[in-house]
Scaffold this active site. Structure first.
Site, PDB file in Angstrom:
ATOM      1  CG  HIS A 148      -2.271  -0.784   1.165  1.00 18.78           C
ATOM      2  ND1 HIS A 148      -2.738  -1.434   2.270  1.00 18.78           N
ATOM      3  CD2 HIS A 148      -2.783  -1.453  -0.164  1.00 18.78           C
ATOM      4  CE1 HIS A 148      -3.679  -2.208   1.806  1.00 18.78           C
ATOM      5  NE2 HIS A 148      -3.825  -2.038   0.326  1.00 18.78           N
ATOM      6  CG  ASP A 199      -1.733 -13.517 -19.154  1.00 19.28           C
ATOM      7  OD1 ASP A 199      -0.860 -14.083 -18.465  1.00 19.28           O
ATOM      8  OD2 ASP A 199      -2.824 -13.036 -18.605  1.00 19.28           O
ATOM      9  CD  GLU A 240      -5.673 -12.463 -20.861  1.00 16.02           C
ATOM     10  OE1 GLU A 240      -4.756 -12.000 -20.497  1.00 16.02           O
ATOM     11  OE2 GLU A 240      -6.959 -12.791 -20.198  1.00 16.02           O
ATOM     12  CB  CYS A 286      -5.675  -3.685 -21.880  1.00 17.55           C
ATOM     13  SG  CYS A 286      -6.110  -5.428 -21.765  1.00 17.55           S
TER      14      CYS A 286
HETATM   15  C1  PEP Z   1      -2.801  -9.008 -19.702  1.00 18.83           C
HETATM   16  O1  PEP Z   1      -2.715 -10.275 -19.762  1.00 18.83           O
HETATM   17  O2  PEP Z   1      -1.822  -8.273 -20.541  1.00 18.83           O
HETATM   18  C2  PEP Z   1      -3.565  -8.088 -19.197  1.00 18.83           C
HETATM   19  C3  PEP Z   1      -4.165  -7.063 -19.252  1.00 18.83           C
HETATM   20  O3  PEP Z   1      -4.263  -8.974 -18.031  1.00 18.83           O
HETATM   21  P1  PEP Z   1      -3.358  -9.154 -16.770  1.00 18.83           P
HETATM   22  O4  PEP Z   1      -2.273  -8.585 -16.578  1.00 18.83           O
HETATM   23  O5  PEP Z   1      -4.348  -8.493 -15.426  1.00 18.83           O
HETATM   24  O6  PEP Z   1      -3.353 -10.673 -16.432  1.00 18.83           O
HETATM   25 MG    MG Z   2      -4.013 -11.343 -18.600  1.00 15.49          MG
END
Ligand code: PEP
Ligand code: MG
Length: 578
Positions: free
Chosen positions: A195, A462, A438, A509
């Protein structure tokens, strides 16, 4: 004598100042056995200290400044919960009554019991919640000793070049320091997701945590440099080092001011193509940070963080309130809520199978887990759908790979809607549904997704891990985790191309979207939606404003055709100047 300490970089920037050592509440407390006649009074003494701390936390919460980071209120709530948790309170009272321990002894004994339970947890986020228990215990010990709270210490130290050096700092206490002019934090304990680290990041103050022994090695008033980008702490630096860092600091300040000027400029390339910059968030409170940073929406709300500190999955009502709060904060901008992604490096401790799974990253995680727990999944879907009555909500599903997984998921969405209809509860019937791409299998079968869903979001974190068979959390193979591997680049490019050919929106993302060195590459692949940590937004926007799309296409095509490292280097060099 000058020396350098190494820790974990958690909040970027350079800080130069003098050490202000924060004495920890000593855990070296008196141990004595009570006379049976003293027991009731000792229980009352403990309860009164508990009440004092509750009062302190309540006051801190009431006095939260408007510009306090969103997480602060939540952290104070977590500390209140711990303070009143039966695992702590009942056990302490029991130790006082049954073993006749004095209150301090009972409290530190129970602290050891609780801390031991955290020791074996692999998940970094959960392991660090242990610090919260220690911080609450320290507060109660201070109250038992009649010691003043941290606010008095702060009020008495009107220096403006303080770098706080401490064993650990409770997030609530960091907020107290905010009202003073101070430059940075160094703590012995903590990790990237502690935190303290999260608050330091959101306050934009350079910090290094996990700097072993710092509070013992640094002396009061020592001159200190924190290099927050690298987690380096230089104590008593030589004049030439100090000069170098002062120079770097002023360069950064200049760069920061330049970037801030971009805040209100629309993100568009030189040739006038608009680009959507979205934010990734982890808690409903982060929605405000996203809007303040100029994001045009949230492209990824990782809801698993709502589940992680809980013994049981939050009820529908609690989830609904959290999602509603986030979507209302967005004031009409889209909020993409990803359904729970647990398993692998994000285990839920209530979920016992992860410990026994032979290979958790390839096991029951993300959508696979949700589909195996349909009751839990339906509860989350209903909560998200209900929030869609209060703003623009989209639902994103993690780690889909098979047609039947998509179909099963869609069937559960229909069922959740039917349940809400039956209960007379409102939702947006046209809420958009999307898939994370992913897993390589998903990237190689994009049309199967496009037929069934409304949008896609590429999770590069991922996708890279599964394409290259590199565990993203394993330091031993970290050097092989390569976002620019030709196989990864081809999968990303193919996904973007096929989605666009079908007229379906596609975003990235994963971390790659927030990496300014990858912006031109992704633009050249045709990407028009980037979702990232809000702190990366302006740097990426700067790259977008400098890019001319027609010039990027050729070097990107050359890069995608290349397989040899030298060819790739050459294409990347051309892309950098295109
Ligand atoms: C990803 O796998 O790129 C993703 C955005 O999900 P996370 O990082 O939460 O696994
Ligand atoms: Mg992911």
């Amino acid at each position: 004598m000058s020396f350098t300490l190494h820790g974990i970089p958690v909040s970027r920037g350079i800080a130069i100042g003098r050490a202000y050592l924060l004495a920890p509440a000593t855990l070296d407390v008196p141990h004595y056995l009570l006379d049976p006649s003293q027991i009731d009074d000792e229980v009352a003494r403990f309860q009164s200290a508990q009440a004092t701390v509750q009062q302190e936390l309540d006051t801190l919460k009431e006095e939260l400044p408007d510009d306090a980071p969103g997480e602060m209120g939540a952290f104070l709530d977590v500390h209140s919960l711990i303070l009143n948790d039966t695992l702590l309170v009942d056990a302490v009272v029991k130790l006082i009554r049954e073993r006749r321990y004095n209150a301090e002894w009972a409290l530190t004994t129970q602290l050891e019991v609780l801390v031991a339970r955290f020791e074996d947890i692999e998940d970094e986020y959960l392991r660090e919640r242990r610090a919260d228990i220690e911080q609450v215990t320290e507060r109660v010990l201070k109250a038992l000793a009649g010691a003043p709270g941290i606010r008095h210490v702060v009020a008495e130290t009107p220096r403006d070049d303080m770098i706080v050096v401490a064993r650990d700092i409770a997030p609530a206490d960091m907020l107290q320091f905010k009202s003073q002019t101070f430059k940075g934090f160094v703590t012995d304990l903590g990790g990237k997701t502690s935190h303290t680290a999260i608050v330091a990041r959101s306050l934009g103050i350079p910090a290094a945590v996990g700097v072993a022994q710092a509070s013992l090695l640094v002396k009061q008033d020592d001159v200190i440099i924190i290099d927050g980008d690298h987690g380096i702490v230089i104590v008593d630096p030589a004049p030439i080092v100090l000069e170098e860092y002062s120079y770097r600091q002023s360069e950064r300040a200049l760069e920061e001011r330049r970037l801030q000027r971009l805040k209100h400029s629309p993100a568009q390339t030189i040739d006038g193509t608009p680009i959507e910059l979205l934010a990734n968030i982890e808690l409903p409170e982060d929605a405000k940070t996203a809007v303040d940073a100029g994001a045009v929406g949230v492209g990824l709300f990782r809801t698993e963080f709502l589940f992680m500190n809980e013994e049981e999955a939050p009820e529908e009502e609690a989830q609904f309130e959290a999602y509603k709060r986030a979507v209302e904060t967005m004031h009409g901008l889209p909020l993409t809520i990803r359904t729970i992604d647990v398993g692998a490096d994000k285990p839920l401790d209530s979920h016992e199978t992860y410990e026994t799974a032979p290979n958790p990253a390839l096991g029951l995680r993300a959508i696979r887990w949700s589909l195996s727990e349909p009751r839990m999944f339906l509860t989350q879907l209903r909560a998200i759908l209900r929030a869609s009555a209060f703003g623009k909500v989209q639902i994103l599903f993690p780690m889909l790979a098979h047609a039947q997984e998509i179909d099963q998921t869609l069937e559960l969405v229909r069922e959740a809607k039917a349940q809400l209809d039956a209960a007379g509860l409102l939702y947006d019937p046209n809420v958009k549904l999307g898939a994370m791409i992913e897993v390589p299998a998903a990237a190689l079968t994009v049309p199967m997704f496009l037929k069934r869903l409304d949008f896609l979001s590429i999770g590069t974190n991922d996708l890279i891990q599964y394409t290259l068979a590199i565990d993203r959390a394993d330091n031993a193979v970290a050097h092989l985790y390569d976002p620019l591997h030709p196989a990864v680049l081809r999968l990303i490019a193919m996904t973007i191309r096929e989605a666009h050919a079908f007229g379906v929106p596609v975003a990235v993302c994963g971390e790659m979207a927030g990496d300014p060195t990858a912006t031109r590459l992704l633009l050249g692949m045709g990407l028009r939606e980037f979702s990232m940590h809000p702190s990366q937004l302006l740097q990426v926007k700067q790259e977008i404003l400098r890019a001319h799309l027609p010039d990027l296409e050729r070097p990107v095509q050359e890069l995608l055709a290349a397989t040899e490292p030298e060819e790739m280097q050459a294409a990347l060099a051309r892309l950098a100047v295109a």
